[in-house]
Design an enzyme around this catalytic site. Structure first.
Site, short mmCIF file in Angstrom:
data_model
loop_
_atom_site.label_atom_id
_atom_site.label_comp_id
_atom_site.label_asym_id
_atom_site.label_seq_id
_atom_site.Cartn_x
_atom_site.Cartn_y
_atom_site.Cartn_z
N ASN A 11 0.89 -1.19 0.00
CA ASN A 11 0.00 0.00 0.00
C ASN A 11 0.91 1.21 0.00
OD1 ASN A 11 -2.33 1.32 2.44
ND2 ASN A 11 -2.41 1.55 0.24
N CYS A 73 -4.84 6.27 8.44
CA CYS A 73 -4.16 5.39 7.47
C CYS A 73 -3.16 4.54 8.22
CB CYS A 73 -3.48 6.22 6.38
SG CYS A 73 -2.67 5.20 5.13
N ASN A 75 -1.31 1.84 7.32
CA ASN A 75 -0.03 1.58 6.64
C ASN A 75 0.79 2.86 6.56
OD1 ASN A 75 -0.32 -1.22 6.07
ND2 ASN A 75 -1.78 -0.72 4.46
N HIS A 166 -15.39 1.68 7.62
CA HIS A 166 -15.18 0.38 6.96
C HIS A 166 -16.46 -0.44 7.02
CE1 HIS A 166 -10.77 0.64 6.52
NE2 HIS A 166 -10.87 1.44 7.58
N GLU A 215 -10.59 0.17 -1.34
CA GLU A 215 -10.45 1.37 -0.51
C GLU A 215 -11.25 2.56 -1.06
OE1 GLU A 215 -6.97 3.00 1.10
OE2 GLU A 215 -5.93 1.08 1.33
N CYS A 224 -4.49 -2.64 3.68
CA CYS A 224 -5.13 -1.50 4.33
C CYS A 224 -5.03 -1.72 5.83
CB CYS A 224 -6.59 -1.41 3.89
SG CYS A 224 -7.51 -0.06 4.67
N GLY A 227 -8.20 -1.07 7.71
CA GLY A 227 -9.14 -2.12 7.30
C GLY A 227 -8.88 -3.43 8.01
N1 LIG Z 1 -8.80 4.97 1.79
C1 LIG Z 1 -8.84 5.23 3.23
C2 LIG Z 1 -7.54 5.91 3.71
C3 LIG Z 1 -6.30 5.01 3.59
C4 LIG Z 1 -6.37 3.84 4.55
C5 LIG Z 1 -5.43 2.68 4.28
N2 LIG Z 1 -4.52 2.78 3.21
C6 LIG Z 1 -4.75 2.19 5.57
O1 LIG Z 1 -3.62 1.69 5.52
O2 LIG Z 1 -5.43 2.28 6.64
C7 LIG Z 1 -10.04 6.15 3.53
O3 LIG Z 1 -10.42 6.97 2.67
O4 LIG Z 1 -10.56 6.04 4.65
#
Ligand SMILES: N[C@H](CCC[C@H](N)C(=O)O)C(=O)O
Length: 285
Positions: A11, A73, A75, A166, A215, A224, A227
Site C-alpha cells: 500500500n 491510514c 499503513n 469500513h 479502498e 489497508c 481495514g
Molecule cells: N482509503 C482510506 C484511507 C487510507 C487507509 C489505508 N490505506 C490504511 O492503511 O489504513 C479512507 O479513505 O478512509
C-alpha cells in the site's frame, strides 16, 4: 519538492516532509490526484504530508488517489514512523502522530543496522454506532451482520470506524469474491454519507483471517491497515475470533498482526519499506 515513496505491505504512498520545507498554499486534492497517477505522476495509492502538531509529536494529512482526504491510514502511520525515526526526527522509539481521526502512538523496532523494521501502532478504539461510522439509520445502534441489498444481491455488513469508515463482509474465499465489482457500488452507496472502505474477510481459524479491500478513494489496494483492524473488530463482534488475542491478518501484500485488547484499544504491528526518494517538479500539471 523532495518526496520519499514508501509502502506498507504494497500500500504505497508518496510522502512529503513539511517539517523543514512546506508547500506554498497548495491545492492538495489535485496534487494528490496528479502524483498518484502512474502516467502523469509518480504512481501511488495517495500522498501523505508530515506536519507539526500542537497535540502530538507530529501530524500527518492523508490524501487518497482520487484527491479525497482521509482521517486515518494504518499503513501510512507505519511508513511515517519509520521515516521519522530513520531520519532522526525522534530519538525515542515511542512517539505520537496526530491524524484527523485522533492521536495514535507508534513503537518502532530497529534491525541490526538500527533502521526501523517493524512498527506497532495504537490505532485507538473502534467506533461502532451508525452515527459514528457514519451510516444512515438509527445513529445509536451498531451494524453487526446487517443485511443490505446492492445490485439486487443481499450482503451482510458489519461496520466499524477506525477514524475512517469500513464496511466488512464475511465470505468463503476472498480470492473468488468479486470485490472489484461490488466494492465501488457499496463505497458510493447512499448508506454511507462520507462513502466507505469495503473489506471482505475469510476466517481461517480463531487466530487467523484473510482480508482484501476496496479502498474509499483509491480502489483495490494490496493492503489497508485500518481495514485490517476493522476486520478483526468485526470478526470479534460476530464471535468468529476471540478478543485480546493476537490475530494474523493475511492481506495480498503480506501479513499484519492485530489485537483488540480488553481496554478497547486496537494494536497493529507490521513492516514499512522505502521505495525511492525524488523531487516533484511543482509546475507539473
Ligand atoms: N482509503 C482510506 C484511507 C487510507 C487507509 C489505508 N490505506 C490504511 O492503511 O489504513 C479512507 O479513505 O478512509
Amino acid at each position: 519538492m523532495l518526496f520519499t515513496k514508501m509502502h506498507g505491505l504494497g500500500n504505497a504512498y508518496v510522502i512529503f516532509n513539511q517539517l523543514d520545507d512546506e508547500f506554498e498554499n497548495q491545492e492538495f486534492h489535485q496534487l494528490a490526484k496528479n502524483i498518484s497517477d502512474v502516467n502523469i505522476g509518480i504512481g501511488s495509492d495517495g500522498i501523505i504530508l508530515i506536519c507539526s502538531s500542537k497535540v502530538a509529536d507530529f501530524q500527518i494529512r492523508i490524501f487518497n488517489k482520487d484527491g479525497s482526504e482521509a482521517k486515518n491510514c494504518g499503513n501510512g502511520m507505519r511508513c511515517v514512523a519509520k521515516f521519522l525515526f530513520d531520519h532522526m526526527y525522534v530519538t525515542s522509539p515511542r512517539f505520537t502522530i496526530e491524524t484527523l481521526g485522533g492521536v495514535g502512538s507508534v513503537d518502532v523496532e530497529v534491525d541490526h543496522k538500527q533502521m526501523v523494521k517493524y512498527v506497532t501502532v495504537d490505532m485507538g478504539a473502534p467506533k461502532l454506532l451508525k452515527g459514528m461510522i457514519p451510516m444512515i439509520g438509527d445513529p445509536f445502534i451498531a451494524t453487526i451482520n446487517e443485511p443490505h441489498s446492492f445490485d439486487e444481491v443481499t450482503y451482510n455488513l458489519t461496520c466499524v470506524s477506525m477514524g475512517n469508515p469500513h464496511a466488512i463482509m464475511f465470505v468463503d474465499d476472498v480470492k473468488q469474491f468479486p470485490l472489484e465489482n461490488i466494492g465501488p457500488t457499496i463505497e458510493r452507496s447512499v448508506l454511507f454519507p462520507e462513502r466507505v472502505n469495503v473489506g471482505i474477510v475469510c476466517v481461517k481459524n480463531r487466530q487467523e483471517i484473510d482480508y482484501r479491500v476496496w479502498e474509499r478513494g483509491s480502489g483495490m489496494t494490496m493492503a489497508c491497515g485500518t481495514g485490517a483492524c476493522a476486520a478483526v473488530v468485526a470478526a470479534t463482534l460476530n464471535e468468529f475470533i476471540d478478543k485480546n488475542k493476537p490475530v494474523t491478518v493475511h492481506l495480498p501484500g503480506g501479513d499484519l498482526t492485530v489485537r483488540w485488547d480488553e481496554s478497547g484499544t486496537v494494536w497493529k504491528r507490521g513492516e514499512a519499506t522505502y521505495i525511492c526518494h525524488g523531487e516533484w517538479e511543482m509546475d507539473t500539471k
